[in-house]
Design an enzyme around this catalytic site. Structure first.
Site, PDB file in Angstrom:
ATOM      1  N   VAL A 192       0.871  -1.219   0.042  1.00 56.25           N
ATOM      2  CA  VAL A 192      -0.048   0.015  -0.112  1.00 56.25           C
ATOM      3  C   VAL A 192       0.967   1.215  -0.097  1.00 56.25           C
ATOM      4  O   VAL A 192       0.706   2.264  -0.877  1.00 56.25           O
ATOM      5  CB  VAL A 192      -0.977   0.029   1.342  1.00 56.25           C
ATOM      6  CG1 VAL A 192      -1.815   1.298   1.271  1.00 56.25           C
ATOM      7  CG2 VAL A 192      -1.897  -1.306   0.977  1.00 56.25           C
ATOM      8  N   ASP A 193       1.930   1.155   0.660  1.00 52.94           N
ATOM      9  CA  ASP A 193       2.947   2.290   0.847  1.00 52.94           C
ATOM     10  C   ASP A 193       3.502   2.586  -0.712  1.00 52.94           C
ATOM     11  O   ASP A 193       3.746   3.792  -1.197  1.00 52.94           O
ATOM     12  CB  ASP A 193       4.071   2.128   1.949  1.00 52.94           C
ATOM     13  CG  ASP A 193       3.757   2.548   3.312  1.00 52.94           C
ATOM     14  OD1 ASP A 193       2.782   3.305   3.316  1.00 52.94           O
ATOM     15  OD2 ASP A 193       4.492   1.911   4.220  1.00 52.94           O
ATOM     16  N   ILE A 194       3.961   1.497  -1.004  1.00 52.14           N
ATOM     17  CA  ILE A 194       4.486   1.481  -2.574  1.00 52.14           C
ATOM     18  C   ILE A 194       3.543   2.052  -3.569  1.00 52.14           C
ATOM     19  O   ILE A 194       3.919   2.962  -4.260  1.00 52.14           O
ATOM     20  CB  ILE A 194       5.101   0.090  -3.120  1.00 52.14           C
ATOM     21  CG1 ILE A 194       6.465  -0.029  -1.926  1.00 52.14           C
ATOM     22  CG2 ILE A 194       5.413   0.207  -4.482  1.00 52.14           C
ATOM     23  CD1 ILE A 194       6.693  -1.631  -2.243  1.00 52.14           C
TER      24      ILE A 194
END
Length: 401
Positions: free
Chosen positions: A173-175
């Site tokens: 999700v961060d990426i």
């Protein structure tokens, strides 16, 4: 590392990276790879939290930090102190892009809200990366990749059908949020050609995690049925999963009925393609377990390379299920320059991932290794803001930088 005569696509664009951890630093690094001059601003003494997220370490820096902070200059700055805010104001005025992932309202508290930006840096694009966005009942909460994987439903569709929900192996999700942030920033820079002004761009882990549901969300919104786990299988296509072979596992992706007929022929079972239970994809989905069981029995008789050769020759998409070490050492990885070596000031030669996009007219390049903490503080304060060595020494003594 190499330079080129064309300059990068973002040559001449200056980015102020006030972010830490993963989504923001990845976004800023992507812009840096495209040629932007990225100035990473970090708290004195500690720096980006991920500098200490190890082992493994190289030359005092964590592998985690080294992985998402190349093509940047690092300065240290206490942004909560008034003299630090004066420096921050000067830097913002000289930048095209400001990326921040503070808790909502932090920049405003320091006096750098959208009104200030419109008055003092009207061409700057401000990108806010937050956990839950700037509106809605959860907007004040911090965001963590693992929690968003849980809340978004992403974990509920990962793992074996009869097993527990499972998170992805990287902070996906961060990426994806970092990628969407760089996308949105590029759109805002393009709009600036027309409007002459910057704008506020907002991305959140929450919105990204729901967007990542893609076809699974579409399936639910159209059918009303709850999504479920299929292990390595696909909700809409069969056979499209991982199968054990005599010496490991392979992934097979049969995308349509014509491919299924070819697949059945390669397996020595051409009659499957004429069987009404398997001839068409909807029937294969209805009879998923029976078909998979038959495929497993056939595939187990040979090793991965034999099957990959046969399936590839038959036009069937397939691949070995590699370890990370195997994937990074693969000949195609080398051919695509997806592992690169850069010279770091304290760690010496460091291997890192390459650049995953090609701009053939304005090549993306690795021009700087990930910086040590505050490596460029004097250079930036002197060259960009015109501060004297004496003034920089005062600021250092006062722990402002």
């Amino acid at each position: 590392m190499h330079s080129d005569n064309h300059g990068g696509a973002l040559d001449g664009i200056r980015v102020l990276d006030l972010t830490r951890i993963l989504a923001g630093p990845l976004c800023a690094m992507t812009l840096g790879d495209m040629g932007a001059d990225v100035i990473k601003v970090e708290p004195p003494g500690s720096g980006d939290d991920t500098r200490n997220w190890g082992p493994p370490f190289a030359g005092g820096e964590s592998a985690y930090y080294l992985g998402v902070n190349r093509n940047k200059r690092s300065i240290t700055l206490n942004m909560a102190a008034k003299p630090g805010q004066d420096i921050l104001a000067g830097l913002i005025k000289k930048c095209d892009v400001l990326i921040e992932n503070f808790k909502a309202g932090t920049l405003e508290k320091w006096g750098f809200g959208n009104d200030w930006l419109q008055a003092h840096a009207p061409r700057a694009v401000r990108c806010s990366i937050t956990g839950y966005g700037l509106s809605g009942p959860k907007s004040s909460l911090p965001g963590y990749d693992f929690i968003l994987q849980a809340e978004s439903g992403l974990m509920s569709i990962c793992g074996e059908a009869d097993g527990s929900p499972m998170k992805y192996g990287v902070a996906i999700v961060d990426i994806c949020t970092g990628m969407l942030a760089s996308n949105a920033i590029l759109a805002a820079l393009n709009a600036r050609h027309r409007t002459g002004r910057g704008q506020h761009v907002e991305v959140s882990l929450f919105d990204s995690s729901l967007a990542m549901l893609a076809n699974v969300a579409a399936n639910h919104l159209i059918s009303g049925k709850e999504a479920r786990r299929f292990g390595n299988g696909h909700p809409n296509i069969v056979p499209y999963t991982a199968y054990a072979v005599s010496d490991g596992m392979i992934a097979v992706a049969v995308g349509n009925d014509a491919q299924f007929a070819k697949f059945a022929a390669v397996l020595g079972k051409p009659e499957w393609a004429g069987d009404p239970r398997y001839a068409k994809n909807p029937e294969r989905i209805a009879n998923r377990e029976a078909l998979d069981a038959m495929i497993i029995r056939v595939l187990h008789d040979n090793d991965a390379q034999t099957w990959i050769d046969k399936l590839t020759a038959g036009g069937i998409p397939c691949g070995r299920i590699n370890s990370v070490a195997q994937a990074l050492a693969a000949p195609h990885t080398a051919a695509r320059e997806m592992v690169r070596t850069v010279r770091h000031p304290t760690a010496g030669d460091v291997k890192m991932l390459g650049i995953p996009f090609r701009l053939h007219g304005t090549p993306a390049t690795i021009r700087r290794p990930p910086p040590t903490l505050g490596q460029h503080t004097e250079q930036v304060l002197r060259d960009e803001l015109g501060l004297s060595d004496a003034r920089i020494a005062e600021l250092r003594a006062a722990k402002v930088v």
